[in-house]
Write a protein that holds these residues in place. Sequence first.
Motif, PDB file in Angstrom:
ATOM      1  N   ARG A   1      68.516 -53.904 -42.154  1.00  6.70           N
ATOM      2  CA  ARG A   1      68.114 -54.640 -40.954  1.00  6.70           C
ATOM      3  C   ARG A   1      68.930 -54.141 -39.767  1.00  6.70           C
ATOM      4  O   ARG A   1      70.150 -53.999 -39.857  1.00  6.70           O
ATOM      5  CB  ARG A   1      68.377 -56.136 -41.123  1.00  6.70           C
ATOM      6  CG  ARG A   1      67.543 -56.818 -42.202  1.00  6.70           C
ATOM      7  CD  ARG A   1      68.059 -58.224 -42.440  1.00  6.70           C
ATOM      8  NE  ARG A   1      67.280 -58.911 -43.455  1.00  6.70           N
ATOM      9  CZ  ARG A   1      66.317 -59.777 -43.193  1.00  6.70           C
ATOM     10  NH1 ARG A   1      66.015 -60.049 -41.921  1.00  6.70           N
ATOM     11  NH2 ARG A   1      65.654 -60.368 -44.158  1.00  6.70           N
TER      12      ARG A   1
ATOM     13  N   SER B   1      70.056 -59.333 -37.869  1.00  6.38           N
ATOM     14  CA  SER B   1      69.633 -60.486 -38.670  1.00  6.38           C
ATOM     15  C   SER B   1      69.059 -61.607 -37.817  1.00  6.38           C
ATOM     16  O   SER B   1      68.483 -62.560 -38.335  1.00  6.38           O
ATOM     17  CB  SER B   1      70.823 -61.017 -39.483  1.00  6.38           C
ATOM     18  OG  SER B   1      71.887 -61.387 -38.622  1.00  6.38           O
ATOM     19  N   ASP B   2      69.185 -61.477 -36.493  1.00  7.59           N
ATOM     20  CA  ASP B   2      68.685 -62.494 -35.575  1.00  7.59           C
ATOM     21  C   ASP B   2      67.217 -62.222 -35.242  1.00  7.59           C
ATOM     22  O   ASP B   2      66.850 -61.103 -34.863  1.00  7.59           O
ATOM     23  CB  ASP B   2      69.528 -62.509 -34.297  1.00  7.59           C
ATOM     24  CG  ASP B   2      69.074 -63.587 -33.331  1.00  7.59           C
ATOM     25  OD1 ASP B   2      69.263 -64.778 -33.624  1.00  7.59           O
ATOM     26  OD2 ASP B   2      68.511 -63.226 -32.269  1.00  7.59           O
ATOM     27  N   THR B   3      66.387 -63.250 -35.363  1.00  2.46           N
ATOM     28  CA  THR B   3      64.941 -63.094 -35.151  1.00  2.46           C
ATOM     29  C   THR B   3      64.614 -62.678 -33.720  1.00  2.46           C
ATOM     30  O   THR B   3      63.772 -61.795 -33.493  1.00  2.46           O
ATOM     31  CB  THR B   3      64.212 -64.404 -35.483  1.00  2.46           C
ATOM     32  OG1 THR B   3      64.533 -64.807 -36.813  1.00  2.46           O
ATOM     33  CG2 THR B   3      62.704 -64.225 -35.365  1.00  2.46           C
ATOM     34  N   GLN B   4      65.258 -63.306 -32.735  1.00  2.70           N
ATOM     35  CA  GLN B   4      64.997 -62.970 -31.334  1.00  2.70           C
ATOM     36  C   GLN B   4      65.429 -61.542 -31.021  1.00  2.70           C
ATOM     37  O   GLN B   4      64.736 -60.815 -30.295  1.00  2.70           O
ATOM     38  CB  GLN B   4      65.706 -63.960 -30.424  1.00  2.70           C
ATOM     39  CG  GLN B   4      65.148 -65.378 -30.482  1.00  2.70           C
ATOM     40  CD  GLN B   4      65.832 -66.299 -29.500  1.00  2.70           C
ATOM     41  OE1 GLN B   4      66.881 -65.974 -28.944  1.00  2.70           O
ATOM     42  NE2 GLN B   4      65.229 -67.464 -29.260  1.00  2.70           N
TER      43      GLN B   4
ATOM     44  N   GLN C   1      65.540 -59.082 -33.124  1.00  7.71           N
ATOM     45  CA  GLN C   1      64.567 -58.193 -33.760  1.00  7.71           C
ATOM     46  C   GLN C   1      63.309 -58.056 -32.908  1.00  7.71           C
ATOM     47  O   GLN C   1      62.750 -56.959 -32.796  1.00  7.71           O
ATOM     48  CB  GLN C   1      64.195 -58.733 -35.143  1.00  7.71           C
ATOM     49  CG  GLN C   1      65.300 -58.610 -36.175  1.00  7.71           C
ATOM     50  CD  GLN C   1      64.837 -59.008 -37.565  1.00  7.71           C
ATOM     51  OE1 GLN C   1      63.752 -58.606 -38.000  1.00  7.71           O
ATOM     52  NE2 GLN C   1      65.638 -59.791 -38.271  1.00  7.71           N
ATOM     53  N   ALA C   2      62.873 -59.160 -32.286  1.00  3.59           N
ATOM     54  CA  ALA C   2      61.698 -59.104 -31.419  1.00  3.59           C
ATOM     55  C   ALA C   2      61.962 -58.224 -30.201  1.00  3.59           C
ATOM     56  O   ALA C   2      61.107 -57.430 -29.784  1.00  3.59           O
ATOM     57  CB  ALA C   2      61.297 -60.509 -30.983  1.00  3.59           C
TER      58      ALA C   2
ATOM     59  N   LEU D   1      59.243 -56.688 -37.588  1.00  6.18           N
ATOM     60  CA  LEU D   1      58.408 -57.886 -37.520  1.00  6.18           C
ATOM     61  C   LEU D   1      58.157 -58.512 -38.885  1.00  6.18           C
ATOM     62  O   LEU D   1      57.626 -59.620 -38.967  1.00  6.18           O
ATOM     63  CB  LEU D   1      57.055 -57.543 -36.867  1.00  6.18           C
ATOM     64  CG  LEU D   1      57.082 -57.123 -35.400  1.00  6.18           C
ATOM     65  CD1 LEU D   1      55.664 -56.876 -34.906  1.00  6.18           C
ATOM     66  CD2 LEU D   1      57.778 -58.161 -34.536  1.00  6.18           C
TER      67      LEU D   1
ATOM     68  N   GLU E   1      59.198 -59.959 -42.727  1.00  7.07           N
ATOM     69  CA  GLU E   1      60.267 -60.565 -43.518  1.00  7.07           C
ATOM     70  C   GLU E   1      60.589 -59.701 -44.732  1.00  7.07           C
ATOM     71  O   GLU E   1      61.723 -59.657 -45.190  1.00  7.07           O
ATOM     72  CB  GLU E   1      59.838 -61.964 -43.976  1.00  7.07           C
ATOM     73  CG  GLU E   1      59.766 -62.996 -42.864  1.00  7.07           C
ATOM     74  CD  GLU E   1      61.131 -63.320 -42.286  1.00  7.07           C
ATOM     75  OE1 GLU E   1      62.131 -63.189 -43.025  1.00  7.07           O
ATOM     76  OE2 GLU E   1      61.192 -63.674 -41.092  1.00  7.07           O
TER      77      GLU E   1
ATOM     78  N   LYS F   1      61.217 -56.332 -45.821  1.00  5.23           N
ATOM     79  CA  LYS F   1      61.559 -55.016 -45.276  1.00  5.23           C
ATOM     80  C   LYS F   1      61.714 -54.005 -46.409  1.00  5.23           C
ATOM     81  O   LYS F   1      62.785 -53.408 -46.603  1.00  5.23           O
ATOM     82  CB  LYS F   1      62.834 -55.119 -44.451  1.00  5.23           C
ATOM     83  CG  LYS F   1      62.743 -56.174 -43.349  1.00  5.23           C
ATOM     84  CD  LYS F   1      64.008 -56.251 -42.541  1.00  5.23           C
ATOM     85  CE  LYS F   1      63.961 -57.429 -41.572  1.00  5.23           C
ATOM     86  NZ  LYS F   1      62.813 -57.402 -40.651  1.00  5.23           N
TER      87      LYS F   1
END
Length: 332
Positions: free
Chosen positions: A14, A17-20, A22-23, A84, A86, A88
């Motif tokens: 990854r 690890s933070d969703t925002q 990653q976006a 995007l 989960e 990977k």
Amino acid sequence: MGNHSVFSEFILLRLSSDTQTQALLFVLFLVIYLLTLMGNLVMLMVIRADSHLHTPMYFFLGQLSFLDLCHSSVTVPKMLENLLSENKTIFVQGCLAQAFFVFTTGGTEACLLAVMAYDRYVAISSPLLYGQVMSNQVCVRLVGSSWGLAFVDALINILLAVNLDFCEGQTIPHFSCELSSLFPLSCSDTSINFILLLCSSVLHFFGSFVLIFFSYTRIVSTIMNISSTSSRSKAFSTCSSHLTTVILFYGSGFLSYLLPTSGSSLEMIFPLQYSVVTPMLNPLIYSLQNKGEGSCEKNVQKICKLFHVVDQRSRAKGKLNCSATRYLVTGN
């Protein structure tokens, strides 16, 4: 192999690890990828459409743009998908295929950069013989040899890796598949694979670097014989684009593989640079170098005088060998 469980999938590292985050990274790398596609495709179309650009330098530059398209398309789409997703993961067969194409395109680019350095050496050292030495047939053979050598090198390494069993873990410490990252995950004996990969890297990538270094040593030696400071500066500037590309390619590559691993995501900076950022920058680097260049006929006399190679017969007729000396003026 004992009681080990054999895995059929790998988990790619990854980038965050933070969703925002990653976006945001997805948007950033998508923009970079689109710019890479657009810049290199435009470069290829312009070179093909303009007959004045049908020169050895632009032929090699077109090959470089095609390589950048291939290299980016091998790694970036999967990285965007993982940002995007989960899950990977990547299948072992898909990972080996990606490693093969990464090895092939990277190896070809290393050879091509050496060929481009030789092209500059010939142009600066023997401008009047440039068109004869760097003929169309010679250029095609040099590019074909670069592709062929890289393909065979990658194929041999991948064929040995296909027989490995992977059972020591599933996580690849990289955003894409590379052979050096796969060996620690194998429960098979990888000593032969490692030795072969090491020999291939030394002979292929380091060998190309030595050829580039030797070419620039001769180029510098030739230019230093010029008495005028401004003329020397002008001559050096014709190599600036290629030298910048070499520094970006080999600099980031050496730092990626020579720095000690710590498991930090910051280690991905240099691999991201040569896999994602550099293919986007190459068209811009060469475009800036050639921006504002004058016509060959206006500048060729200055270059011939610069290197004391004016053809007396052609000068008497008011004609100069433009194809032999254009490269020194424009870098192409």
